[in-house]
Design a protein around this motif. Sequence first.
Motif, PDB file in Angstrom:
ATOM      1  N   ILE A 151       0.681  -1.047  -0.073  1.00 28.39           N
ATOM      2  CA  ILE A 151       0.026  -0.140   0.080  1.00 28.39           C
ATOM      3  C   ILE A 151       1.064   1.306  -0.112  1.00 28.39           C
ATOM      4  O   ILE A 151       0.509   2.109  -0.671  1.00 28.39           O
ATOM      5  CB  ILE A 151      -1.105  -0.036   1.073  1.00 28.39           C
ATOM      6  CG1 ILE A 151      -2.038  -1.274   0.997  1.00 28.39           C
ATOM      7  CG2 ILE A 151      -1.560   1.210   1.198  1.00 28.39           C
ATOM      8  CD1 ILE A 151      -2.951  -1.371   2.309  1.00 28.39           C
ATOM      9  N   ALA A 152       2.115   1.401   0.744  1.00 29.10           N
ATOM     10  CA  ALA A 152       2.891   2.304   0.686  1.00 29.10           C
ATOM     11  C   ALA A 152       3.604   2.674  -0.621  1.00 29.10           C
ATOM     12  O   ALA A 152       3.364   3.830  -1.063  1.00 29.10           O
ATOM     13  CB  ALA A 152       3.957   2.162   1.949  1.00 29.10           C
ATOM     14  N   LEU A 153       4.008   1.514  -1.283  1.00 26.24           N
ATOM     15  CA  LEU A 153       4.628   1.801  -2.657  1.00 26.24           C
ATOM     16  C   LEU A 153       3.441   2.332  -3.539  1.00 26.24           C
ATOM     17  O   LEU A 153       3.536   3.357  -4.503  1.00 26.24           O
ATOM     18  CB  LEU A 153       5.137   0.758  -3.042  1.00 26.24           C
ATOM     19  CG  LEU A 153       6.271   0.159  -2.649  1.00 26.24           C
ATOM     20  CD1 LEU A 153       7.186  -0.968  -3.330  1.00 26.24           C
ATOM     21  CD2 LEU A 153       7.463   1.469  -2.803  1.00 26.24           C
ATOM     22  N   THR A 154       2.265   1.945  -3.437  1.00 27.86           N
ATOM     23  CA  THR A 154       1.154   2.211  -4.207  1.00 27.86           C
ATOM     24  C   THR A 154       0.827   3.816  -4.085  1.00 27.86           C
ATOM     25  O   THR A 154       0.604   4.429  -5.030  1.00 27.86           O
ATOM     26  CB  THR A 154       0.029   1.482  -4.008  1.00 27.86           C
ATOM     27  OG1 THR A 154       0.212   0.147  -4.457  1.00 27.86           O
ATOM     28  CG2 THR A 154      -1.174   1.753  -5.043  1.00 27.86           C
ATOM     29  N   LEU A 155       0.834   4.199  -2.799  1.00 22.79           N
ATOM     30  CA  LEU A 155       0.529   5.428  -2.538  1.00 22.79           C
ATOM     31  C   LEU A 155       1.747   6.327  -2.974  1.00 22.79           C
ATOM     32  O   LEU A 155       1.345   7.649  -3.300  1.00 22.79           O
ATOM     33  CB  LEU A 155       0.289   5.731  -1.107  1.00 22.79           C
ATOM     34  CG  LEU A 155      -0.854   5.170  -0.277  1.00 22.79           C
ATOM     35  CD1 LEU A 155      -1.075   5.193   1.164  1.00 22.79           C
ATOM     36  CD2 LEU A 155      -2.417   5.819  -1.279  1.00 22.79           C
ATOM     37  N   VAL A 156       2.771   6.028  -2.655  1.00 21.27           N
ATOM     38  CA  VAL A 156       3.903   6.717  -3.403  1.00 21.27           C
ATOM     39  C   VAL A 156       3.873   6.877  -4.882  1.00 21.27           C
ATOM     40  O   VAL A 156       4.022   8.224  -5.520  1.00 21.27           O
ATOM     41  CB  VAL A 156       5.498   6.142  -3.031  1.00 21.27           C
ATOM     42  CG1 VAL A 156       6.332   6.691  -3.851  1.00 21.27           C
ATOM     43  CG2 VAL A 156       5.403   6.113  -1.429  1.00 21.27           C
ATOM     44  N   ALA A 157       3.429   5.798  -5.701  1.00 22.87           N
ATOM     45  CA  ALA A 157       3.278   5.890  -7.009  1.00 22.87           C
ATOM     46  C   ALA A 157       2.251   6.736  -7.437  1.00 22.87           C
ATOM     47  O   ALA A 157       2.396   7.664  -8.458  1.00 22.87           O
ATOM     48  CB  ALA A 157       3.007   4.494  -7.603  1.00 22.87           C
ATOM     49  N   ILE A 158       0.939   6.834  -6.835  1.00 22.57           N
ATOM     50  CA  ILE A 158       0.056   7.811  -7.039  1.00 22.57           C
ATOM     51  C   ILE A 158       0.349   9.252  -6.803  1.00 22.57           C
ATOM     52  O   ILE A 158       0.086  10.239  -7.562  1.00 22.57           O
ATOM     53  CB  ILE A 158      -1.253   7.423  -6.354  1.00 22.57           C
ATOM     54  CG1 ILE A 158      -1.650   5.847  -7.019  1.00 22.57           C
ATOM     55  CG2 ILE A 158      -2.401   8.368  -6.491  1.00 22.57           C
ATOM     56  CD1 ILE A 158      -2.902   5.375  -5.980  1.00 22.57           C
ATOM     57  N   HIS A 159       0.855   9.372  -5.587  1.00 21.64           N
ATOM     58  CA  HIS A 159       1.206  10.828  -5.202  1.00 21.64           C
ATOM     59  C   HIS A 159       2.189  11.373  -5.968  1.00 21.64           C
ATOM     60  O   HIS A 159       2.166  12.481  -6.394  1.00 21.64           O
ATOM     61  CB  HIS A 159       1.755  10.760  -3.966  1.00 21.64           C
ATOM     62  CG  HIS A 159       2.143  12.044  -3.222  1.00 21.64           C
ATOM     63  ND1 HIS A 159       1.148  13.155  -2.817  1.00 21.64           N
ATOM     64  CD2 HIS A 159       3.430  12.644  -3.021  1.00 21.64           C
ATOM     65  CE1 HIS A 159       1.742  14.249  -2.559  1.00 21.64           C
ATOM     66  NE2 HIS A 159       2.991  13.946  -2.416  1.00 21.64           N
ATOM     67  N   GLY A 160       3.319  10.671  -6.425  1.00 25.47           N
ATOM     68  CA  GLY A 160       4.266  11.231  -7.326  1.00 25.47           C
ATOM     69  C   GLY A 160       4.126  10.921  -8.905  1.00 25.47           C
ATOM     70  O   GLY A 160       5.173  10.940  -9.555  1.00 25.47           O
ATOM     71  N   ARG A 161       2.863  10.832  -9.193  1.00 24.81           N
ATOM     72  CA  ARG A 161       2.615  10.515 -10.637  1.00 24.81           C
ATOM     73  C   ARG A 161       2.972  11.941 -11.778  1.00 24.81           C
ATOM     74  O   ARG A 161       3.254  11.511 -12.751  1.00 24.81           O
ATOM     75  CB  ARG A 161       1.016   9.929 -10.926  1.00 24.81           C
ATOM     76  CG  ARG A 161       0.186  11.072 -10.668  1.00 24.81           C
ATOM     77  CD  ARG A 161      -1.249  10.500 -10.730  1.00 24.81           C
ATOM     78  NE  ARG A 161      -2.359  11.536 -10.495  1.00 24.81           N
ATOM     79  CZ  ARG A 161      -2.533  12.003  -9.302  1.00 24.81           C
ATOM     80  NH1 ARG A 161      -2.017  11.586  -8.283  1.00 24.81           N
ATOM     81  NH2 ARG A 161      -3.506  12.888  -9.212  1.00 24.81           N
ATOM     82  N   LYS A 162       2.941  12.879 -11.149  1.00 21.02           N
ATOM     83  CA  LYS A 162       3.068  14.119 -12.050  1.00 21.02           C
ATOM     84  C   LYS A 162       4.532  14.322 -12.164  1.00 21.02           C
ATOM     85  O   LYS A 162       5.127  14.557 -13.331  1.00 21.02           O
ATOM     86  CB  LYS A 162       2.280  15.176 -11.571  1.00 21.02           C
ATOM     87  CG  LYS A 162       0.853  14.974 -11.686  1.00 21.02           C
ATOM     88  CD  LYS A 162       0.092  16.258 -11.359  1.00 21.02           C
ATOM     89  CE  LYS A 162      -1.407  16.053 -11.476  1.00 21.02           C
ATOM     90  NZ  LYS A 162      -2.277  17.241 -11.069  1.00 21.02           N
ATOM     91  N   GLU A 163       5.150  14.334 -10.762  1.00 22.52           N
ATOM     92  CA  GLU A 163       6.511  14.731 -11.042  1.00 22.52           C
ATOM     93  C   GLU A 163       7.698  13.318 -11.399  1.00 22.52           C
ATOM     94  O   GLU A 163       8.572  13.803 -11.904  1.00 22.52           O
ATOM     95  CB  GLU A 163       7.127  15.236  -9.661  1.00 22.52           C
ATOM     96  CG  GLU A 163       6.516  16.240  -8.930  1.00 22.52           C
ATOM     97  CD  GLU A 163       7.041  16.883  -7.818  1.00 22.52           C
ATOM     98  OE1 GLU A 163       7.710  15.993  -7.169  1.00 22.52           O
ATOM     99  OE2 GLU A 163       6.772  18.171  -7.162  1.00 22.52           O
ATOM    100  N   ARG A 164       7.124  12.377 -10.933  1.00 24.37           N
ATOM    101  CA  ARG A 164       7.941  10.919 -11.471  1.00 24.37           C
ATOM    102  C   ARG A 164       6.879  10.069 -11.960  1.00 24.37           C
ATOM    103  O   ARG A 164       6.481   9.070 -11.350  1.00 24.37           O
ATOM    104  CB  ARG A 164       8.795  10.454 -10.098  1.00 24.37           C
ATOM    105  CG  ARG A 164       9.880  11.627  -9.548  1.00 24.37           C
ATOM    106  CD  ARG A 164      10.421  10.977  -8.345  1.00 24.37           C
ATOM    107  NE  ARG A 164      11.627  12.020  -7.897  1.00 24.37           N
ATOM    108  CZ  ARG A 164      11.391  12.902  -7.334  1.00 24.37           C
ATOM    109  NH1 ARG A 164      10.174  13.357  -6.723  1.00 24.37           N
ATOM    110  NH2 ARG A 164      12.370  13.638  -7.032  1.00 24.37           N
ATOM    111  N   PRO A 165       6.594  10.182 -13.007  1.00 23.17           N
ATOM    112  CA  PRO A 165       5.458   9.199 -13.638  1.00 23.17           C
ATOM    113  C   PRO A 165       6.000   7.702 -13.975  1.00 23.17           C
ATOM    114  O   PRO A 165       5.134   6.880 -14.070  1.00 23.17           O
ATOM    115  CB  PRO A 165       5.160   9.929 -15.196  1.00 23.17           C
ATOM    116  CG  PRO A 165       5.997  10.701 -15.349  1.00 23.17           C
ATOM    117  CD  PRO A 165       6.874  11.279 -14.081  1.00 23.17           C
ATOM    118  N   TYR A 166       7.312   7.634 -14.351  1.00 25.54           N
ATOM    119  CA  TYR A 166       7.810   6.223 -14.272  1.00 25.54           C
ATOM    120  C   TYR A 166       7.588   5.590 -13.212  1.00 25.54           C
ATOM    121  O   TYR A 166       7.472   4.282 -13.327  1.00 25.54           O
ATOM    122  CB  TYR A 166       9.336   6.567 -14.535  1.00 25.54           C
ATOM    123  CG  TYR A 166      10.055   7.236 -13.672  1.00 25.54           C
ATOM    124  CD1 TYR A 166      10.572   6.592 -12.371  1.00 25.54           C
ATOM    125  CD2 TYR A 166      10.663   8.577 -13.943  1.00 25.54           C
ATOM    126  CE1 TYR A 166      11.230   7.272 -11.322  1.00 25.54           C
ATOM    127  CE2 TYR A 166      11.171   9.304 -12.630  1.00 25.54           C
ATOM    128  CZ  TYR A 166      11.523   8.526 -11.725  1.00 25.54           C
ATOM    129  OH  TYR A 166      12.213   9.385 -10.754  1.00 25.54           O
TER     130      TYR A 166
END
Length: 574
Positions: free
Chosen positions: A180-195
């Motif tokens: 869940i933590a990695l998923t939230l990080v991916a969603i939260h940073g999707r604009k600055e780090r879309p990769y």
Amino acid sequence: MESVAWVSERKDVLSAVFFMLIVGAYVRYVRAPSRTTYFLVLLLFALGLMSRPMLVTVPFVLLLLDYWPLGRITHVGFPKALARQPASSSQWLVISRLVAEKVPLFALSALSSAVTFVAQLRAAGRMDQLPFAWRVSNAALSYVAYIWQMFWPVRLAAFYPHPNDQLHLWQVLLAFVFLIALTLVAIHGRKERPYIFTGWFWYVGMLVPVIGLVEAGEQARADRYTYLPQIGLYVLITWGVTDLMTSIMTRKSRSRPLMTGWQSLARGTRKNPAHSPRARESSPGIGYQALCAATAAVIIISLSWRAFVQTSYWKNSEVLWNHTLGVTSDNDVAHYNLGYFFFQRGDLDGAISRFETALQIRSRNSAAHYNFGSALIENNLANLLAQKGRLNEAVDHYHNAMRLRPGYGDPYLNLGNVLFKQGRMSDAMAQWQKAHATESKDARFHTALADAFLRAGLQKDAIAEYEYAAQISAQDALPRNDLAWLLATSPDASIRDGNRAVELANEAVRLSRGKDPNCLRTLATAYAESGRFAEAEETARRAFRAADLLDNRTLVNALRDEIALYELGLPCHR
């Protein structure tokens, strides 16, 4: 390693080739849309699904690629793709259009999923599902285990036994928190780090069909499932490390970068920033390049060494399954497969010992999910005990197999054979009749049942089973060959039918492509029974040459005697 070592898993390699071709064709379609390129994507996807249904998640992966790096959803992609996107278009309208664009791909995925489900239901799908809570817990642990094994592939096994309800609560909770933590990080940073968004959901999404939420086997997980999903993690790591190093180099040079890390690697930029003094100031130096080269060399050497070590465990079945037992615990499947290897080698005592160990491990879990596999082991153990002359013990294990899986026909058939050997003809017939009722669509089974009837002297019952086996299996030469042999060589004149035997034997020869000496031998006896002795002699000589090439001396000697009969104008009756 399974995909290379196991012939049955070469489909992994083939599906990976099609996956790469699909991605390449799709990128070409995005850059230069055309019906031809789109149909090429569809064709490659269909071929990929036929090689391995795991590719059902490809449309989802293509949507992730639309987000990044193709930039078809938001302004985060390559400039060439970005230029085609109207600045005033609604983002949701764009997403709807992209989803609609992939409707044919989703339709192919749905069709493949339905076909796979039906096929598993008719084959291994007879296995009951474990409780959903067990499956979810194991799925969470498997996601984490796959990531760990990607970084350091040690203690890899050909089969990982399912933990069932033996997982500790803290293990499951930690796995869920991590995911869940990695998923939230991916969603939260999707604009600055879309990769991070694309890479993470590539990994999570592609594993969904094989993560164990819907089971098609007894394994907890399998390394061969991770080859394509982990590409997403490699993308995430590659761009993440580049972004991190760019940030470090920028801080050291006390200047701001003109572009984000991922953009500096993307082709199609409108202006090459490397020509500006500012970019040259912040560009990586020789030390940085040397560090990257050294790191890459260490990683390649380390993983190559691990691959070499892992390859050594696939020398043969004994080494493989002994290694599996060494890196896992309570692995009943490894014990069973090792026992089967001992059986093939002729070591019946060693095979019996391994089968008994496998059953002992399985007896600790009463879940119906394991009944089919346990019935298989009980039946095979009983067969070995019967070969050793321990008939009473064999009978007990046959009954155990029947209790575990009442619709499984093999123990009824085999118990009938044991009872026949004991002279209990009526009891044997009762078991064979039960066997006939359980396996109504298995040609191999009905052929074996016909063989049992034939050994008991029940030729008419054997003919009925051979006929039925041939009827339900249009491409099986064995029941046709056995029936033709009986019709041509039976000592009972009322049973013999030369013309029918010739017809069946010709079908068997055709299905075996004329290379099986046994089928050719049967055709020769059928010709002789029909009075066509010249053809019988010629066909028998063909069978003789084929048997001689195979160094089958028993068959060669039998054919020599039969050729002598045909030269005298006599049929072969047994």
